[in-house]
Design a protein around this motif. Structure first.
Motif, PDB file in Angstrom:
ATOM      1  N   ARG A  82      73.395  75.609  70.131  1.00  0.00           N
ATOM      2  CA  ARG A  82      74.740  75.191  70.003  1.00  0.00           C
ATOM      3  C   ARG A  82      75.651  76.123  69.566  1.00  0.00           C
ATOM      4  O   ARG A  82      75.927  76.173  68.868  1.00  0.00           O
ATOM      5  CB  ARG A  82      74.468  73.868  69.311  1.00  0.00           C
ATOM      6  N   TRP A  83      76.503  76.145  70.694  1.00  0.00           N
ATOM      7  CA  TRP A  83      77.685  77.431  70.668  1.00  0.00           C
ATOM      8  C   TRP A  83      78.997  76.474  70.024  1.00  0.00           C
ATOM      9  O   TRP A  83      79.265  75.427  70.283  1.00  0.00           O
ATOM     10  CB  TRP A  83      78.020  77.928  71.956  1.00  0.00           C
ATOM     11  N   GLY A  84      79.506  77.188  68.745  1.00  0.00           N
ATOM     12  CA  GLY A  84      80.552  76.860  68.319  1.00  0.00           C
ATOM     13  C   GLY A  84      80.225  75.848  67.145  1.00  0.00           C
ATOM     14  O   GLY A  84      81.284  75.259  66.358  1.00  0.00           O
ATOM     15  N   ARG A  85      78.853  75.581  66.762  1.00  0.00           N
ATOM     16  CA  ARG A  85      78.624  74.669  65.462  1.00  0.00           C
ATOM     17  C   ARG A  85      77.509  75.423  64.870  1.00  0.00           C
ATOM     18  O   ARG A  85      76.953  76.386  65.047  1.00  0.00           O
ATOM     19  CB  ARG A  85      78.285  73.342  66.069  1.00  0.00           C
ATOM     20  N   LYS A  86      77.615  74.754  63.460  1.00  0.00           N
ATOM     21  CA  LYS A  86      76.730  75.476  62.462  1.00  0.00           C
ATOM     22  C   LYS A  86      75.516  74.370  62.194  1.00  0.00           C
ATOM     23  O   LYS A  86      74.508  74.916  61.669  1.00  0.00           O
ATOM     24  CB  LYS A  86      77.200  75.754  61.057  1.00  0.00           C
ATOM     25  N   ASP A  87      75.513  73.221  62.969  1.00  0.00           N
ATOM     26  CA  ASP A  87      74.536  72.375  62.767  1.00  0.00           C
ATOM     27  C   ASP A  87      73.903  71.888  64.232  1.00  0.00           C
ATOM     28  O   ASP A  87      74.401  72.109  65.153  1.00  0.00           O
ATOM     29  CB  ASP A  87      74.999  71.108  62.174  1.00  0.00           C
ATOM     30  N   CYS A  88      72.708  71.025  64.158  1.00  0.00           N
ATOM     31  CA  CYS A  88      72.141  70.523  65.238  1.00  0.00           C
ATOM     32  C   CYS A  88      72.463  68.980  65.373  1.00  0.00           C
ATOM     33  O   CYS A  88      72.652  68.260  64.168  1.00  0.00           O
ATOM     34  CB  CYS A  88      70.809  70.599  65.230  1.00  0.00           C
ATOM     35  N   ARG A  89      72.327  68.496  66.547  1.00  0.00           N
ATOM     36  CA  ARG A  89      72.520  66.912  66.522  1.00  0.00           C
ATOM     37  C   ARG A  89      71.268  66.149  66.858  1.00  0.00           C
ATOM     38  O   ARG A  89      70.429  66.570  67.676  1.00  0.00           O
ATOM     39  CB  ARG A  89      73.324  66.701  67.663  1.00  0.00           C
ATOM     40  N   GLY A  90      70.771  65.322  65.753  1.00  0.00           N
ATOM     41  CA  GLY A  90      69.719  64.213  66.304  1.00  0.00           C
ATOM     42  C   GLY A  90      68.642  64.552  67.298  1.00  0.00           C
ATOM     43  O   GLY A  90      68.231  65.802  67.269  1.00  0.00           O
ATOM     44  N   ASN A  91      68.347  63.491  68.098  1.00  0.00           N
ATOM     45  CA  ASN A  91      67.335  63.856  69.301  1.00  0.00           C
ATOM     46  C   ASN A  91      66.042  64.397  68.831  1.00  0.00           C
ATOM     47  O   ASN A  91      65.395  65.273  69.619  1.00  0.00           O
ATOM     48  CB  ASN A  91      67.998  64.682  70.345  1.00  0.00           C
TER      49      ASN A  91
END
Length: 256
Positions: A82-91
């Protein structure tokens, strides 16, 4: 009916009655015989033991099947950045690590094309301090489009997150889309990014999250290195319609 026939029927009936009586008498004798009863009980006990053994085997097989299914489920998973973020989303997604986007310098003709997500806690190998004859280089990365990425300036540095989804087994980045096709689930959506077209180094296309973050401590100096630019359309060999001339392309990362 002749006497001969009647006599034959009488003899047959007498024989049948005699056989039945003898069989009943024999069974009564056997049932009163302790050895016979013991033998029957032994046969019943053998059958029960066979049943217990079969039940144990079925239970063992069921346990083995459940273990295999659990192992199969545990093997399911897909990794994406995930480019541009420090975290992951759900799923059903877990963070493998949060790090720093990097790659080759935009001016180097021998540069590697891809962006990489560098971990925040490097472990150096035994050759850390040896001299180099002809090295490749690894740089950090900066956003080069403050308007698109919502940055205060062009010097902000790019974070990244390596994510693993345990609910899916396939990932795909789809350019020019903001939603996934039916049957796929969105990991994240954003803007397509790549290197500047007139720079010496090759580049690749990646999907930068629509709500990008920055690295703490970046933005004070223009260090360049690996750069993230917006991607715009050019009609011709690219069909317009459905595309339009000189428009910024979006992107979405999808899971299945």
């Amino acid at each position: 009916m002749s006497l001969m026939i009647m006599f034959s029927v009488l003899v047959a009936l007498t024989f049948s009655v005699t056989v039945i009586c003898d069989d009943v008498r024999e069974r009564r004798i056997l049932l009163s015989d302790p050895d016979y009863i013991q033998q029957e009980l032994h046969q019943i006990q053998v059958k029960l033991q066979e049943y217990d053994a079969l039940k144990t085997e079925v239970t063992s097989l069921r346990s083995t099947v459940n273990e295999l299914l659990a192992k199969k489920a545990g093997e399911k998973g897909v990794v994406y950045v995930r480019w541009g973020r420090k975290d992951c989303r759900g799923n059903g997604t877990e963070l493998v690590y949060s790090g720093f986007a990097g790659g080759s310098n935009y001016q180097h003709t021998g540069a590697a094309a891809e962006y990489v997500c560098l971990p925040p806690d490097p472990l150096w190998g035994p050759h850390k301090d040896i001299s180099s004859y002809a090295p490749a280089f690894m740089f950090g990365a900066e956003y080069e489009d403050p308007d698109l990425f919502g940055m205060p300036n062009r010097n902000e540095e790019v974070p990244c997150a390596v994510c693993r989804s345990t609910s899916f087994s396939t990932s795909i980045m789809i350019p020019a889309r903001t939603t996934c096709y039916p049957g796929w689930e969105e990991a994240y959506t954003g803007n397509l990014a790549g290197g500047y077209y007139d720079h010496a180094a090759s580049s690749e296309y990646v999907c930068v999250d629509e709500h990008p973050q920055t690295l703490i401590g970046g933005g004070t100096t223009d260090d360049n290195g690996k750069l993230f630019y917006q991607v715009r359309t050019r009609c011709g060999s690219l069909k317009c319609p459905p595309y339009e001339e000189d428009k910024v392309l979006s992107c979405v990362v999808c899971l299945k």
